[in-house]
Design a protein around this motif. Structure first.
Motif, mmCIF file in Angstrom:
data_model
loop_
_atom_site.group_PDB
_atom_site.id
_atom_site.type_symbol
_atom_site.label_atom_id
_atom_site.label_comp_id
_atom_site.label_asym_id
_atom_site.label_seq_id
_atom_site.Cartn_x
_atom_site.Cartn_y
_atom_site.Cartn_z
ATOM 1 N N GLU A 35 0.810 -1.221 0.000
ATOM 2 C CA GLU A 35 0.000 0.000 0.000
ATOM 3 C C GLU A 35 0.843 1.271 0.000
ATOM 4 N N GLY A 36 2.144 1.129 0.242
ATOM 5 C CA GLY A 36 3.027 2.283 0.235
ATOM 6 C C GLY A 36 2.637 3.297 1.300
ATOM 7 N N VAL A 37 2.624 4.574 0.921
ATOM 8 C CA VAL A 37 2.285 5.635 1.885
ATOM 9 C C VAL A 37 0.782 5.766 2.077
ATOM 10 N N TYR A 38 0.006 5.002 1.326
ATOM 11 C CA TYR A 38 -1.457 5.123 1.387
ATOM 12 C C TYR A 38 -2.023 4.182 2.451
ATOM 13 N N LEU A 39 -1.762 4.540 3.683
ATOM 14 C CA LEU A 39 -2.201 3.753 4.820
ATOM 15 C C LEU A 39 -3.327 4.476 5.547
ATOM 16 N N GLY A 40 -4.366 3.749 5.915
ATOM 17 C CA GLY A 40 -5.432 4.323 6.724
ATOM 18 C C GLY A 40 -6.111 5.490 6.045
ATOM 19 N N TYR A 41 -6.274 6.576 6.790
ATOM 20 C CA TYR A 41 -6.975 7.734 6.235
ATOM 21 C C TYR A 41 -6.270 8.297 5.015
ATOM 22 N N ARG A 42 -4.979 8.100 4.919
ATOM 23 C CA ARG A 42 -4.244 8.628 3.763
ATOM 24 C C ARG A 42 -4.730 7.971 2.470
ATOM 25 N N GLN B 94 -7.185 20.565 14.467
ATOM 26 C CA GLN B 94 -6.383 19.761 13.542
ATOM 27 C C GLN B 94 -6.073 20.554 12.272
ATOM 28 N N LEU B 95 -4.791 20.622 11.948
ATOM 29 C CA LEU B 95 -4.339 21.320 10.743
ATOM 30 C C LEU B 95 -3.723 20.292 9.797
ATOM 31 N N TYR B 96 -4.280 20.189 8.599
ATOM 32 C CA TYR B 96 -3.787 19.260 7.581
ATOM 33 C C TYR B 96 -3.138 20.048 6.445
ATOM 34 N N TYR B 97 -2.281 19.369 5.706
ATOM 35 C CA TYR B 97 -1.704 19.996 4.520
ATOM 36 C C TYR B 97 -1.895 19.085 3.319
ATOM 37 N N GLU C 158 -17.699 3.533 2.101
ATOM 38 C CA GLU C 158 -16.511 2.839 2.595
ATOM 39 C C GLU C 158 -16.143 3.206 4.034
ATOM 40 N N VAL C 159 -16.453 4.438 4.452
ATOM 41 C CA VAL C 159 -15.974 4.937 5.742
ATOM 42 C C VAL C 159 -17.148 5.211 6.667
ATOM 43 N N VAL C 160 -17.031 4.717 7.894
ATOM 44 C CA VAL C 160 -18.060 4.954 8.907
ATOM 45 C C VAL C 160 -17.712 6.186 9.730
ATOM 46 N N TYR C 161 -16.465 6.247 10.227
ATOM 47 C CA TYR C 161 -15.998 7.404 10.989
ATOM 48 C C TYR C 161 -14.585 7.747 10.527
ATOM 49 N N PRO C 162 -14.306 9.019 10.256
ATOM 50 C CA PRO C 162 -12.971 9.416 9.797
ATOM 51 C C PRO C 162 -11.934 9.332 10.910
ATOM 52 N N PHE C 163 -10.697 9.486 10.526
ATOM 53 C CA PHE C 163 -9.597 9.660 11.474
ATOM 54 C C PHE C 163 -9.752 11.033 12.134
ATOM 55 N N LEU D 46 -7.847 23.766 7.820
ATOM 56 C CA LEU D 46 -8.301 23.549 9.184
ATOM 57 C C LEU D 46 -9.466 22.564 9.113
ATOM 58 N N MET D 47 -9.326 21.436 9.810
ATOM 59 C CA MET D 47 -10.281 20.335 9.658
ATOM 60 C C MET D 47 -10.865 19.937 11.009
ATOM 61 N N LYS D 48 -12.113 19.445 10.995
ATOM 62 C CA LYS D 48 -12.687 18.829 12.191
ATOM 63 C C LYS D 48 -12.126 17.431 12.377
ATOM 64 N N ASN D 49 -11.809 16.797 11.273
ATOM 65 C CA ASN D 49 -11.225 15.465 11.242
ATOM 66 C C ASN D 49 -10.621 15.296 9.860
ATOM 67 N N SER D 50 -10.217 14.101 9.501
ATOM 68 C CA SER D 50 -9.536 13.926 8.217
ATOM 69 C C SER D 50 -10.437 14.168 7.018
ATOM 70 N N HIS D 51 -11.758 14.252 7.232
ATOM 71 C CA HIS D 51 -12.670 14.386 6.092
ATOM 72 C C HIS D 51 -13.474 15.688 6.074
ATOM 73 N N GLU D 52 -13.783 16.224 7.236
ATOM 74 C CA GLU D 52 -14.643 17.407 7.314
ATOM 75 C C GLU D 52 -13.806 18.682 7.426
ATOM 76 N N LYS D 53 -13.860 19.476 6.385
ATOM 77 C CA LYS D 53 -13.083 20.708 6.366
ATOM 78 C C LYS D 53 -13.862 21.834 7.047
ATOM 79 N N ILE D 54 -13.165 22.579 7.881
ATOM 80 C CA ILE D 54 -13.748 23.783 8.479
ATOM 81 C C ILE D 54 -13.513 24.980 7.557
ATOM 82 N N THR D 55 -12.260 25.146 7.151
ATOM 83 C CA THR D 55 -11.944 26.242 6.240
ATOM 84 C C THR D 55 -10.568 26.015 5.612
#
Length: 961
Positions: free
Chosen positions: A356-363, A428-431, A379-384, A498-507
């Protein structure tokens, strides 16, 4: 026969008896000498009642509850069913269904276990929060006589204890329950532990290899035959649980589901039951964490935990599952049949491919959704990073707070409690880095996170999130931009969200275009040496990874990658046929592995190091002296060859005393959930049981992690313990790994930040940690066979080494434990690329490296000479002298390697509390007793010989006269 002859024969018999007794006495003393450390450990006791010990345990107990308060995750709460209002004056009645409520999971088994014999039960936790539990229902479960089956290093029984639904949930039982309360809580639990992974098919006795032995699977006893279902796995509802849930939901409209599991449980089925309003996850909560469950359900604590893994509808569809568990190299025989490849020590050649390489879990799931390759909602019930609260929060970027230059990124986030209940929030801050098709990149990666303090309704708190620009760099292991690998920032657009979790974006926070590739040719700011491919020798060649998952064209190669292995009918060691998953390789490959594992290169040093010098130095003289200071040579010259051998080979739960340099002995104890070891367990003693590491990570609270390290460190000091075999920080590659409970997360950053904080906390009290298991020890199956673990270096560095890197660079880890498995074709403890180049030269590590449990007869691939030459300093031997390596002291290279190892061990101990607070050198009581017995036995045998010989001489004189 004459009287004289009888007396003569009698003297001969007595002399023979006395001689035998003398031999036995001498032999017994030799055995006692060899096993003296083990005997001392068994009979020694720790003063659990000292002022320091009592105070440390009191602090730990309070902290356990704080961690559980914040580590419980609220996953669903329709109609605001929770919290349930309670009061001490009028207790709220509840029915709790599920046998596991009477016998829950407090943690895991193996080295990460802890004594939970006095732990707070779920029932007591609910009652302390003001609930009245239906005693009649509770007693009905107890009266079934079911027991929690064994899941541990010496065997596994994966039976899921639950009474047969049609017989247990009678009309009378359900009528009584409904009359007692209209609220039902369903309690489901899952276990896990060291030695075996969780079964992916509940198909009975052949689930695991019955020849596993200690530290491996030893077969399955499955009590509930009606639960045997080859189409089901351990982390979904069993047939009996399904029957129980059907019965409960048919009688109750307000149902709360509590899942007591450190391994991610399949929860997609919940949507089929409208009666289930709320879902709560509580991982192993330790000593008194179930008190927190009561408080959360009652609203006395507002839940603030977040998921540390993504929850998917089908855990088996995780790409990593395509190469997990039992896989073999197979050889094609001359007659066209196949056999399992083994090396010359008869170790089966197993492998696992990180395809799977770098594509593990939420990635993977977030990227695949962005690419249109999957339907995320299906496919997803609850995000990371997901979790609910009893209040609402608003997050907004503070205007003009963003700072983004060539080196650093920081932003302020204002968090406001817009609800009616006080609580804590995770920020949570994602890039997102540009995907050009040249280097693989997930579409979202966690870049920074923080947790607020308690925020009252209407009030706000401002959080600053920051990380380095270089943290967004990808590792170019395929040498697209670099000649030998390295970190690069590709040209393109970089974005912050800026995210609430890995899937829900705040802004969206900001984006920035990089016009050209940035090469870290001088190394990243935190590196001591430029990062280049250091594992090519280990990770390439025959038998290695051939296909890796790519994001190109919407993961067009997904099916190809996941189906590259085949099944073969092979002959096993007893000439029985069996079906295995594997890949065909050649006899040359087996011979090559033999060479890698067992062939020791010829010496390159013409001279041996100086030993036994009388320079008058002691280890105390080197407290605070830099590791690279040349003056260490003066001290090291004093070590004798015997010192070097003892220091490196006798490392089981200790480091030995070395008189020639004034080094005190130290105690090194397990485990990640408590100060715990064989002599404590043998005497009914244990440190306070902390929550499983996965629950600590679920708090997303780095400060709590630091406090946990400090608290366990204080306990260790009170017990006279210096080294701690923890924290453990392998990655949750799949939900089925047996030791997920003692690892933090599927995400390297979250894992690393938690591990670094625990490390800082523990070492602030004077001890040193052994961060473990270094590295790629992400499954239990075949780990003690030295399973060949294949990945590309990008995957290794960006995902699996990240926690260790942070624990070293930010936590200052004093020691590391290497792992049983192999890095590609090389045992992890003999990988110089891993232990010398990356760990020491690149990350700047200056401590010692210990093996995982070492017994050369059981694990022959853990070659002492190859390990010591490659940077593995200490060997975790058990019952000395069983399994201790035989050292070739005629080899100059080995002597120099042992000297380097001694340097690392001495440096680590010199910078610990052991220098000022050495272990007591008082002779153990059992030794004093043994000496006394020896004196009496020797005196008795001596008198016996004297009398028999004297009588013989007297008789001779009489005859002569």
């Amino acid at each position: 026969m004459s009287k004289t002859k009888n007396k003569k024969r009698s003297r001969i018999i007595w002399r023979s008896v006395l001689s035998v007794l003398l031999v036995i006495a001498i032999g017994a003393n030799i055995a006692l000498y060899h096993f003296s450390d083990v005997i001392s450990a068994y009979f020694s006791t720790i003063d659990m009642d000292s002022k320091e010990a009592v105070a440390a345990r009191e602090t730990s107990t309070k902290l356990v509850e704080k961690i559980a308060d914040e580590g419980i995750v609220l996953l669903k709460n329709d109609d605001n069913t929770l919290p349930l209002k309670t009061s001490q004056e009028k207790k709220t009645k509840v029915n709790v269904f599920g046998w596991s409520f009477t016998n829950p999971i407090y943690g895991g088994t193996g080295s990460g276990s802890a004594d939970a014999s006095t732990a707070v039960t779920p029932k007591a936790g609910l009652e302390s929060a003001g609930f009245e539990v239906n005693e009649q229902l509770y007693k009905a479960y107890v009266d079934t006589g079911l027991e929690r089956p064994m899941v541990g290093m010496n065997g596994q029984d994966w039976t899921i204890p639950e009474p047969e639904p049609t017989k247990f949930y009678t009309n009378e039982l359900m009528r009584q329950a409904k009359e007692f309360s209209d609220t039902a809580i369903i309690f489901i639990a899952r276990s896990g532990g060291e030695g075996a992974d969780l079964p992916v098919s509940l198909d009975g006795e052949d689930t695991f290899d019955p020849e596993g032995g200690a530290f491996g699977a030893t077969g399955v006893r499955y009590g509930n035959k009606d639960d045997l279902d080859a189409n089901k796995h351990y982390l979904e509802l069993s047939n009996r649980e399904k029957g129980m849930i059907d019965a409960v939901t048919a009688n109750f409209d307000n149902v709360i589901l509590v899942v007591n599991s450190s391994n991610t449980f399949e929860l997609g089925w919940v949507k089929d039951y409208s009666q289930i309003k709320s879902v709560v996850n509580i991982a192993g909560p330790g000593q008194n964490g179930f008190t927190s469950l009561g408080k959360v359900l009652a609203g006395q604590v507002n839940p603030s935990g977040r998921t540390v893994d993504i929850y998917t509808a089908d855990l088996l569809k995780n790409p990593a599952m395509s190469s997990f568990g039992d896989q073999y190299y197979v050889l094609k025989n001359e007659d066209g049949s196949y056999s399992i490849a083994t090396d010359k020590q008869k170790v089966k050649l197993n492998y696992v491919d990180y395809k799977e390489g770098v594509y593990l879990g939420y990635r993977f799931y977030e990227t695949a959704a962005d690419e249109g390759a999957i339907n995320y909602d299906e496919e997803v019930v609850y995000p990371f990073g997901y979790g609910l609260s009893y209040t609402e929060f608003a997050q907004e970027v503070v205007p003009n707070s963003l700072k983004w230059d060539d080196e650093n990124i920081s932003v302020d986030v204002k968090v406001t409690n817009t609800g009616s209940v006080e609580g804590k929030e995770v920020v949570q801050l994602y890039y997102s880095a540009p995907y050009t098709g040249k280097i693989e990149k997930p579409s979202k990666v966690l870049g920074a996170f923080a947790k607020t303090d308690v925020i009252k309704p209407g009030e706000s708190e401002t959080i600053t999130l920051s990380f380095k620009v270089e943290d967004m760099a990808s590792y170019d292991s395929n040498k697209v931009y670099t000649s030998n690998g390295g970190y690069v920032l590709e040209a393109g657009e970089y974005s912050l969200m800026l995210m609430k979790n890995s899937h829900e974006k705040i802004t969206d926070v900001a984006s920035k275009e990089l016009s050209q590739v940035t090469y870290y040719t001088e190394g990243r700011s935190s590196d001591q040496q430029v990062a280049v491919n250091r594992l090519d020798n280990e990770l390439t060649g025959e038998g290695s990874l051939t296909k890796v998952l790519s994001r190109a064209n919407g993961f067009a190669n997904l099916n190809e990658v996941l189906t590259q292995d085949q099944t073969y009918t092979v002959k096993d060691a007893e000439n029985k046929t069996m079906t295995v998953k594997g890949k065909v390789t050649t006899t040359n490959f087996v011979n090559y592995i033999n060479g890698i594992r067992y062939d020791v290169p010829a010496d390159t040093n013409d001279k041996a190091p100086t030993t036994g010098a009388e320079n008058g130095k002691t280890l105390k003289d080197y407290v605070g002296v830099d590791y690279n200071d040349e003056s260490w040579d003066t001290l090291l010259d004093q070590l004798t060859v015997d010192d070097l051998v003892s220091l490196s080979t006798l490392g089981g739960y200790r480091t030995v005393e070395i008189e020639s340099v004034g080094k005190p002995a130290t105690l090194d104890y397990d485990g990640p959930a408590a100060i715990n070891n064989m002599n404590m367990a043998a005497n009914g003693q244990s440190g306070i049981a902390f929550p499983a590491e996965v629950m600590l990570a679920s708090t997303w609270n780095v400060e709590l992690a630091k406090q946990m390290g400090e608290s366990i460190g204080a306990e260790a000091q009170a017990y006279g313990v210096t080294g701690w075999y923890a924290p453990a920080m392998n990655i949750h590659r799949t939900a089925f790994a047996g030791r997920n409970f003692e690892y933090y997360s599927e995400d390297g950053l979250l894992s690393g930040k938690m591990a670094a904080a625990v490390t800082n906390g523990f070492q602030s009290k004077g001890g040193y940690v052994y961060i473990k298991h270094f590295a790629l020890n992400d499954q239990e199956t075949n780990r003690t066979n030295g399973v060949l673990t294949w990945a590309n270096e990008q995957t290794v560095r960006e995902v699996y080494l990240k926690p260790f890197e942070l624990a070293v660079k930010e936590g200052g880890a004093g020691a590391v434990m290497s792992s049983f498995n192999s890095i590609g074709n090389t045992w992890a403890g003999a990988s110089s690329g891993l232990l010398k180049e990356i760990l020491r030269n690149e990350w700047g590590f200056t401590g010692l490296v210990v093996t995982d449990f070492y017994m050369i007869n059981a694990y022959p691939y853990m070659n002492y000479e190859l390990g010591i030459r490659s940077g593995n300093d200490l060997y975790l031997t058990g019952a000395a002298p069983v399994g201790v390596a035989e050292v070739n002291t005629e080899s100059n290279d080995t002597l120099w390697a042992m000297r380097d190892a001694a340097h690392s061990i001495l440096y680590t101990v010199a910078n610990s509390s052991a220098i000022d607070n050495p272990m007591s050198s008082e002779t153990p009581t059992w030794v004093k007793i043994t000496i006394a017995v020896d004196v009496l036995v020797a005196l008795g045998i001596g008198i016996g010989f004297f009398l028999t010989f004297r009588k013989g001489k007297e008789k001779g004189k009489e005859n002569a006269a």
